[in-house]
Design a protein around this motif. Sequence first.
Motif, mmCIF file in Angstrom:
data_model
loop_
_atom_site.group_PDB
_atom_site.id
_atom_site.type_symbol
_atom_site.label_atom_id
_atom_site.label_comp_id
_atom_site.label_asym_id
_atom_site.label_seq_id
_atom_site.Cartn_x
_atom_site.Cartn_y
_atom_site.Cartn_z
ATOM 1 N N UNK A 1 54.164 19.802 39.475
ATOM 2 C CA UNK A 1 53.305 20.905 39.010
ATOM 3 C C UNK A 1 53.057 21.877 40.173
ATOM 4 N N UNK A 2 53.311 23.160 39.945
ATOM 5 C CA UNK A 2 53.012 24.144 40.988
ATOM 6 C C UNK A 2 51.613 24.695 40.726
ATOM 7 N N UNK A 3 50.821 24.676 41.783
ATOM 8 C CA UNK A 3 49.400 24.959 41.611
ATOM 9 C C UNK A 3 49.034 26.378 42.056
ATOM 10 N N UNK A 4 48.395 27.118 41.141
ATOM 11 C CA UNK A 4 47.911 28.464 41.475
ATOM 12 C C UNK A 4 46.400 28.536 41.239
ATOM 13 N N UNK A 5 45.701 27.451 41.600
ATOM 14 C CA UNK A 5 44.245 27.437 41.379
ATOM 15 C C UNK A 5 43.460 27.329 42.685
ATOM 16 N N UNK A 6 44.142 27.230 43.827
ATOM 17 C CA UNK A 6 43.412 27.036 45.081
ATOM 18 C C UNK A 6 43.108 28.371 45.758
ATOM 19 N N UNK A 7 41.867 28.483 46.253
ATOM 20 C CA UNK A 7 41.446 29.708 46.948
ATOM 21 C C UNK A 7 41.623 29.578 48.468
ATOM 22 N N UNK A 8 42.420 28.626 48.923
ATOM 23 C CA UNK A 8 42.707 28.534 50.369
ATOM 24 C C UNK A 8 43.793 29.574 50.678
ATOM 25 N N UNK A 9 43.393 30.852 50.646
ATOM 26 C CA UNK A 9 44.360 31.953 50.622
ATOM 27 C C UNK A 9 45.310 31.982 51.811
ATOM 28 N N UNK A 10 44.828 31.536 52.987
ATOM 29 C CA UNK A 10 45.734 31.538 54.145
ATOM 30 C C UNK A 10 46.409 30.172 54.315
ATOM 31 N N UNK A 11 46.154 29.277 53.370
ATOM 32 C CA UNK A 11 46.755 27.940 53.449
ATOM 33 C C UNK A 11 46.208 27.129 54.620
ATOM 34 N N UNK A 12 44.993 27.477 55.094
ATOM 35 C CA UNK A 12 44.434 26.740 56.251
ATOM 36 C C UNK A 12 43.862 25.418 55.796
ATOM 37 N N UNK A 13 44.404 24.352 56.372
ATOM 38 C CA UNK A 13 43.841 23.032 56.100
ATOM 39 C C UNK A 13 43.276 22.495 57.392
ATOM 40 N N UNK A 14 42.389 21.517 57.289
ATOM 41 C CA UNK A 14 41.735 20.983 58.490
ATOM 42 C C UNK A 14 41.877 19.472 58.459
ATOM 43 N N UNK A 15 43.057 19.000 58.864
ATOM 44 C CA UNK A 15 43.325 17.561 58.793
ATOM 45 C C UNK A 15 42.316 16.823 59.660
ATOM 46 N N UNK A 16 41.774 15.744 59.119
ATOM 47 C CA UNK A 16 40.770 14.955 59.855
ATOM 48 C C UNK A 16 41.436 14.045 60.867
ATOM 49 N N UNK A 301 44.077 43.422 40.808
ATOM 50 C CA UNK A 301 43.978 42.721 42.099
ATOM 51 C C UNK A 301 44.751 43.390 43.211
ATOM 52 N N UNK A 302 45.573 44.407 42.892
ATOM 53 C CA UNK A 302 46.322 45.112 43.939
ATOM 54 C C UNK A 302 47.088 44.135 44.809
ATOM 55 N N UNK A 303 46.950 44.287 46.145
ATOM 56 C CA UNK A 303 47.677 43.403 47.062
ATOM 57 C C UNK A 303 46.890 42.148 47.386
ATOM 58 N N UNK A 304 45.760 41.958 46.717
ATOM 59 C CA UNK A 304 44.899 40.807 47.017
ATOM 60 C C UNK A 304 45.412 39.553 46.302
ATOM 61 N N UNK A 305 45.010 38.385 46.796
ATOM 62 C CA UNK A 305 45.624 37.153 46.283
ATOM 63 C C UNK A 305 45.184 36.705 44.890
ATOM 64 N N UNK A 306 44.065 37.267 44.380
ATOM 65 C CA UNK A 306 43.612 36.882 43.028
ATOM 66 C C UNK A 306 44.299 37.819 42.035
ATOM 67 N N UNK A 307 45.272 37.315 41.308
ATOM 68 C CA UNK A 307 46.076 38.132 40.387
ATOM 69 C C UNK A 307 45.731 37.728 38.951
ATOM 70 N N UNK A 308 44.956 38.594 38.294
ATOM 71 C CA UNK A 308 44.503 38.300 36.928
ATOM 72 C C UNK A 308 45.349 39.095 35.940
#
Length: 372
Positions: A1-16, A301-308
């Motif tokens: 499944x390809x997910x388009x529901x995450x708002x981590x727009x820059x893909x930044x994760x913080x591995x513990x 949404x123009x060039x912004x990541x939320x595309x409705x």
Amino acid sequence: MIDFTSALYLGMEHAGGAARWPSLTTGVPAALRVPDEVRDLEGSLGALFGTERCLVGPSTLHLFFDLILLMAKGRLVATQQDNPRAGRTPGSGVMSIHVDRAAYPIAHWGVERAAGAGLQMSAFRHHDPEALARQLRKCRVGVHPLVVVDGVCPGCGSAAPIPSLLEVTRAFGGALVVDDTQAIGILGVRPNAQVPLGCGGGGSLRWHGVGGGDVVVVSSLAKAFGVPLAALGGSARLIEGFEREGETRVYCSPPSLCHVHAAADALVRNRRTGDRLRGRLVSLVDRFQEAILRLGLSTSGGSLPVQTLQPIPGVDPVRLHESLLAHGVRSVLASSRCGRGARVTFLITAAHRPADIDRAADALAGALRAAA
Ligand SMILES: Cc1ncc(COP(=O)(O)O)c(C=O)c1O
């Protein structure tokens, strides 16, 4: 499944794993003591937002809970200088509250608390400076307006007309509060046709090139920066007042130090690689828009990541969403205050691959065929 529901727009994760913080909490409320690492982070956030000072809180709910009530009661003075058009310092008396009708619910909750305390509030049409001006003209002379908007709307994904809203607010001697959660880490200085999001990720004020002591920013860092921690930016006077008067700084736990360190790390990464990630994000959004244009569709949404997706005649968004799921693509199905009924939204992040975008477009084509 390809997910388009995450708002981590820059893909930044913080591995513990690597524990770099001495403890999760000091055991002391923020009103009593602020650790050095929190002060350092607040300094960096002020520099990013372009506000004189900044402070952090556990969430936007904590900040809005105190901010709107205190400002509207005249207990937090927004700016150092008197506004010559107002004849008085914005925020130095009781204010009337004017909130964008489609603003994110948390800002509304802050407004409702103030309304519960007897302060006057009203809502104006989404992203409409004229509607705001009409409303302000009807207000009592001498009561300054406190205007509350989202920098970028999480529903339709578009940027608020901040310069025009600020002009109207200033003409009535008021102050503007911007919830910039959707824009921090995304928008920045000097936007142009090649770099539509601008540089640096400092948010809406930077992107529009506006600022001043009568503008206040509230932002969660949980989207582009991936850290569930919130920040309040404004004049030194406003922040000092909030530190003195904010009840959540007395009665709630301060932000977790784990989050404080993660936010500091996110800001370093933003300085090093943020512009490259934003460039990647824009090219993915462009690719998505070109693909859906070929299907005869369009988004807000123009060039912004939320595309409705704009409503598609004869296609039920609920069935479209289900059909996308059946084609292996998860989108967001939501109704927001800025539109009528349910709409299908794709949240695009820098962690997506071009192939994911192509899969989404193929799935949309398949879903539309099924709906026909
Ligand atoms: C505009 C806006 N404000 C506030 C929030 C809430 O942020 P948090 O709960 O991380 O403080 C969100 C979350 O989606 C948002 O989009």
